[in-house]
Design an enzyme around this catalytic site. Structure first.
Site, PDB file in Angstrom:
ATOM      1  N   ARG A  68     -37.807  -5.775  64.992  1.00 56.86           N
ATOM      2  CA  ARG A  68     -38.359  -6.943  64.762  1.00 56.86           C
ATOM      3  C   ARG A  68     -37.430  -8.811  64.198  1.00 56.86           C
ATOM      4  O   ARG A  68     -37.509  -9.882  64.950  1.00 56.86           O
ATOM      5  CB  ARG A  68     -39.590  -7.476  64.474  1.00 56.86           C
ATOM      6  CG  ARG A  68     -41.330  -6.535  65.260  1.00 56.86           C
ATOM      7  CD  ARG A  68     -42.014  -6.549  64.375  1.00 56.86           C
ATOM      8  NE  ARG A  68     -42.755  -8.230  64.267  1.00 56.86           N
ATOM      9  CZ  ARG A  68     -43.612  -8.561  63.248  1.00 56.86           C
ATOM     10  NH1 ARG A  68     -43.685  -7.424  62.151  1.00 56.86           N
ATOM     11  NH2 ARG A  68     -44.003  -9.261  63.145  1.00 56.86           N
ATOM     12  N   GLN A 100     -48.530 -17.824  60.165  1.00 55.34           N
ATOM     13  CA  GLN A 100     -48.879 -16.843  60.400  1.00 55.34           C
ATOM     14  C   GLN A 100     -47.134 -15.950  60.003  1.00 55.34           C
ATOM     15  O   GLN A 100     -47.722 -14.892  60.454  1.00 55.34           O
ATOM     16  CB  GLN A 100     -49.771 -16.204  60.713  1.00 55.34           C
ATOM     17  CG  GLN A 100     -50.811 -17.043  60.128  1.00 55.34           C
ATOM     18  CD  GLN A 100     -52.159 -16.667  61.119  1.00 55.34           C
ATOM     19  OE1 GLN A 100     -52.923 -15.798  60.363  1.00 55.34           O
ATOM     20  NE2 GLN A 100     -52.682 -17.615  61.963  1.00 55.34           N
ATOM     21  N   HIS A 118     -46.989 -15.458  55.291  1.00 57.51           N
ATOM     22  CA  HIS A 118     -46.772 -14.093  55.190  1.00 57.51           C
ATOM     23  C   HIS A 118     -45.454 -13.877  55.217  1.00 57.51           C
ATOM     24  O   HIS A 118     -45.157 -12.450  55.331  1.00 57.51           O
ATOM     25  CB  HIS A 118     -47.551 -13.564  56.741  1.00 57.51           C
ATOM     26  CG  HIS A 118     -48.960 -14.028  56.894  1.00 57.51           C
ATOM     27  ND1 HIS A 118     -49.985 -13.811  57.899  1.00 57.51           N
ATOM     28  CD2 HIS A 118     -49.759 -14.341  55.768  1.00 57.51           C
ATOM     29  CE1 HIS A 118     -51.154 -13.769  57.739  1.00 57.51           C
ATOM     30  NE2 HIS A 118     -50.804 -13.677  56.518  1.00 57.51           N
TER      31      HIS A 118
HETATM   32  C1  BV8 Z   1     -55.668 -10.009  51.588  1.00 57.42           C
HETATM   33  C2  BV8 Z   1     -46.887 -10.271  58.076  1.00 57.42           C
HETATM   34  C3  BV8 Z   1     -56.554 -10.022  49.265  1.00 57.42           C
HETATM   35  C4  BV8 Z   1     -46.942  -8.161  58.850  1.00 57.42           C
HETATM   36  C5  BV8 Z   1     -49.775  -9.876  58.218  1.00 57.42           C
HETATM   37  C6  BV8 Z   1     -61.684 -10.783  54.205  1.00 57.42           C
HETATM   38  C7  BV8 Z   1     -60.929 -12.101  53.753  1.00 57.42           C
HETATM   39  C8  BV8 Z   1     -59.509 -11.407  53.191  1.00 57.42           C
HETATM   40  C9  BV8 Z   1     -59.015 -10.301  53.197  1.00 57.42           C
HETATM   41  C10 BV8 Z   1     -59.433  -9.778  53.965  1.00 57.42           C
HETATM   42  C11 BV8 Z   1     -60.606  -9.641  54.930  1.00 57.42           C
HETATM   43  N1  BV8 Z   1     -61.291  -9.632  55.770  1.00 57.42           N
HETATM   44  C12 BV8 Z   1     -60.125  -7.832  56.252  1.00 57.42           C
HETATM   45  C13 BV8 Z   1     -59.747  -8.829  55.346  1.00 57.42           C
HETATM   46  C14 BV8 Z   1     -58.169  -8.099  55.249  1.00 57.42           C
HETATM   47  C15 BV8 Z   1     -57.141  -8.393  55.900  1.00 57.42           C
HETATM   48  C16 BV8 Z   1     -57.815  -8.384  56.880  1.00 57.42           C
HETATM   49  O1  BV8 Z   1     -57.082 -10.270  57.044  1.00 57.42           O
HETATM   50  N2  BV8 Z   1     -57.544  -7.582  58.318  1.00 57.42           N
HETATM   51  C17 BV8 Z   1     -57.773  -8.114  59.363  1.00 57.42           C
HETATM   52  C18 BV8 Z   1     -57.218  -6.853  59.955  1.00 57.42           C
HETATM   53  C19 BV8 Z   1     -58.779  -8.529  59.619  1.00 57.42           C
HETATM   54  N3  BV8 Z   1     -56.838  -9.078  55.028  1.00 57.42           N
HETATM   55  C20 BV8 Z   1     -55.221  -8.924  54.502  1.00 57.42           C
HETATM   56  O2  BV8 Z   1     -54.554  -7.741  53.678  1.00 57.42           O
HETATM   57  C21 BV8 Z   1     -54.411 -10.212  53.905  1.00 57.42           C
HETATM   58  N4  BV8 Z   1     -54.518  -9.677  52.282  1.00 57.42           N
HETATM   59  O3  BV8 Z   1     -56.401 -10.548  51.645  1.00 57.42           O
HETATM   60  O4  BV8 Z   1     -55.161  -9.544  50.405  1.00 57.42           O
HETATM   61  C22 BV8 Z   1     -55.947  -9.005  48.123  1.00 57.42           C
HETATM   62  C23 BV8 Z   1     -56.278  -9.547  47.312  1.00 57.42           C
HETATM   63  C24 BV8 Z   1     -56.026 -10.144  46.319  1.00 57.42           C
HETATM   64  C25 BV8 Z   1     -55.053  -8.784  45.962  1.00 57.42           C
HETATM   65  C26 BV8 Z   1     -54.533  -7.421  46.263  1.00 57.42           C
HETATM   66  C27 BV8 Z   1     -54.804  -7.642  48.256  1.00 57.42           C
HETATM   67  C28 BV8 Z   1     -53.137  -9.582  54.076  1.00 57.42           C
HETATM   68  C29 BV8 Z   1     -52.956 -10.360  55.243  1.00 57.42           C
HETATM   69  C30 BV8 Z   1     -51.488 -10.739  56.286  1.00 57.42           C
HETATM   70  C31 BV8 Z   1     -51.105  -9.797  57.289  1.00 57.42           C
HETATM   71  N5  BV8 Z   1     -49.963  -9.605  57.647  1.00 57.42           N
HETATM   72  N6  BV8 Z   1     -48.335 -10.744  58.802  1.00 57.42           N
HETATM   73  C32 BV8 Z   1     -46.453  -8.831  60.007  1.00 57.42           C
HETATM   74  O5  BV8 Z   1     -46.110 -10.148  60.779  1.00 57.42           O
HETATM   75  O6  BV8 Z   1     -45.351  -7.562  59.997  1.00 57.42           O
HETATM   76  S1  BV8 Z   1     -50.633 -10.223  59.495  1.00 57.42           S
HETATM   77  C33 BV8 Z   1     -49.718 -10.224  61.140  1.00 57.42           C
HETATM   78  O7  BV8 Z   1     -51.188  -9.922  62.487  1.00 57.42           O
HETATM   79  C34 BV8 Z   1     -49.558 -11.848  61.450  1.00 57.42           C
HETATM   80  O8  BV8 Z   1     -48.750 -12.678  60.136  1.00 57.42           O
HETATM   81  C35 BV8 Z   1     -50.652 -12.561  61.532  1.00 57.42           C
HETATM   82  O9  BV8 Z   1     -51.039 -13.347  60.802  1.00 57.42           O
HETATM   83  C36 BV8 Z   1     -51.593 -12.411  62.575  1.00 57.42           C
HETATM   84  C37 BV8 Z   1     -51.296 -11.544  64.195  1.00 57.42           C
HETATM   85  O10 BV8 Z   1     -52.667 -12.672  64.225  1.00 57.42           O
HETATM   86  P1  BV8 Z   1     -52.208 -13.806  65.048  1.00 57.42           P
HETATM   87  O11 BV8 Z   1     -50.808 -14.333  65.005  1.00 57.42           O
HETATM   88  O12 BV8 Z   1     -53.176 -15.069  65.539  1.00 57.42           O
HETATM   89  O13 BV8 Z   1     -51.518 -13.447  66.321  1.00 57.42           O
HETATM   90  P2  BV8 Z   1     -52.155 -12.625  67.223  1.00 57.42           P
HETATM   91  O14 BV8 Z   1     -51.104 -11.700  68.211  1.00 57.42           O
HETATM   92  O15 BV8 Z   1     -53.076 -11.912  67.096  1.00 57.42           O
HETATM   93  O16 BV8 Z   1     -53.014 -14.072  68.386  1.00 57.42           O
HETATM   94  C38 BV8 Z   1     -52.092 -14.285  69.178  1.00 57.42           C
HETATM   95  C39 BV8 Z   1     -53.279 -15.416  70.011  1.00 57.42           C
HETATM   96  O17 BV8 Z   1     -51.894 -16.217  70.238  1.00 57.42           O
HETATM   97  C40 BV8 Z   1     -54.109 -14.625  71.285  1.00 57.42           C
HETATM   98  O18 BV8 Z   1     -55.271 -15.581  70.616  1.00 57.42           O
HETATM   99  C41 BV8 Z   1     -53.580 -15.743  72.235  1.00 57.42           C
HETATM  100  O19 BV8 Z   1     -54.657 -15.864  73.271  1.00 57.42           O
HETATM  101  C42 BV8 Z   1     -52.780 -16.377  71.949  1.00 57.42           C
HETATM  102  N7  BV8 Z   1     -51.663 -17.101  72.631  1.00 57.42           N
HETATM  103  C43 BV8 Z   1     -50.795 -16.439  72.848  1.00 57.42           C
HETATM  104  N8  BV8 Z   1     -49.970 -16.969  73.797  1.00 57.42           N
HETATM  105  C44 BV8 Z   1     -49.651 -18.257  73.529  1.00 57.42           C
HETATM  106  C45 BV8 Z   1     -50.853 -18.681  72.781  1.00 57.42           C
HETATM  107  N9  BV8 Z   1     -51.785 -19.502  72.645  1.00 57.42           N
HETATM  108  C46 BV8 Z   1     -50.829 -20.557  72.700  1.00 57.42           C
HETATM  109  N10 BV8 Z   1     -49.715 -20.629  73.689  1.00 57.42           N
HETATM  110  C47 BV8 Z   1     -49.648 -19.624  74.298  1.00 57.42           C
HETATM  111  N11 BV8 Z   1     -48.630 -19.585  74.698  1.00 57.42           N
END
Ligand code: BV8
Length: 251
Positions: A68, A100, A118
């Protein structure tokens, strides 16, 4: 859902933007949901982008990030990135961008008020010592796992890791504090989320926080987002096409 939309910004409004992988898609950076099964080399991303995944197979995780890193270095910002940099120039400290994305494209487009919640693909840190995360553009060979030179000098064996927030890891508290302080200080707030599926927390909660501060909330996304119902407006479209013409400024 509307397709044509204009956002009139007056001289008091504060604008907080959250971007996701969709904003970099038009630059050629694959989103996380690009492949329908959301896999990379048949691994769930949540498994590779995690401390457990790194502990189990650091070489695999470094291969994921090196690939990446190389991709992000080979692409350029798109009009959506530039539009946000222009908006920051107009609004100054009434603008804040939380991303993000870890590809560094907002900074390369000229954005300065960016919080990379992130992490960043081009930063590496030690898993043991407290040296600062450092700039690292190295694309490591397929099975190479870099070690910390400072630890080695002190007789310790320590792996280097990407300076990325993995699933299950806490975000930087100072980042979250800056974002909530920006919202609470705003007398008039607009919250825009662009190119994000609203699937990952705590970023997916920002829209709820913004609404508690009375914000007008706008989603710019190609597809419906998981938290889409929380937004007042949804502009369905490509961020690189919507953002450049979105903002007009009241005197
Ligand atoms: C944490 C780095 C707690 C990695 C990433 C509730 C509260 C808190 C936490 C949680 C919770 N529920 C669940 C959790 C745990 C977890 C979580 O959210 N899990 C999900 C799967 C349910 N969260 C965590 O673990 C977070 N940590 O809360 O810790 C804690 C507290 C104290 C002590 C210890 C722990 C950490 C989350 C961060 C993870 N790291 N990134 C890497 O990149 O390699 S996340 C990674 O995935 C990305 O950074 C990004 O954030 C995510 C993907 O999301 P998007 O960016 O939205 O991308 P995606 O492809 O999904 O969507 C793209 C969109 O664009 C689409 O909808 C598409 O239609 C649209 N699109 C496409 N092209 C276009 C477009 N729109 C417009 N124009 C275009 N041209």
């Amino acid at each position: 859902m509307t397709n044509s939309y204009e956002l009139l910004l007056d001289s008091k409004v504060h604008v907080l933007v959250l971007t996701g992988a969709g904003v970099s898609a038009e630059s050629g950076v694959p989103t996380f949901r690009a492949s329908p099964d959301g896999l990379w080399e048949n691994h769930r991303i949540e498994d590779v982008a995690s401390p457990e995944g790194f502990a189990q197979d650091p070489a695999l995780v470094w291969r994921f990030y090196s690939e990446r890193r190389a991709k992000a270095a080979s692409v350029v910002p798109n009009p959506g990135h530039y539009a946000l940099a222009e908006l920051e120039k107009k609004l100054g400290d009434r603008f804040m961008l939380a991303t993000q994305n870890v590809d560094g494209l907002h900074t390369r487009a000229g954005s300065q008020r960016v919080i990379e919640i992130h992490g960043n693909l081009f930063k590496t840190r030690c898993t043991v010592c407290d040296r600062e995360p450092f700039d690292d553009h190295t694309v490591y060979a397929a099975n190479e796992v870099p070690g910390c030179g400072r630890c080695a000098k002190e007789g310790r064996n320590a792996l280097l890791r990407p300076h990325i927030v993995w699933f299950g890891e806490a975000l930087d508290g100072t980042h979250l504090h800056r974002i909530s302080r920006f919202m609470s200080n705003a007398s008039e707030l607009v919250f825009i989320a662009a190119g994000t599926s609203g699937a990952v927390y705590p970023a997916a909660n920002f829209v709820h926080d913004a609404r508690r501060y009375g914000a007008k909330t706008v989603l710019i996304n190609q597809d419906p987002a998981d938290n889409g119902r929380a937004f007042h407006h949804w502009i369905q479209g490509k961020s690189g096409e919507v953002l450049p013409g979105l903002f007009t400024f009241a005197d």
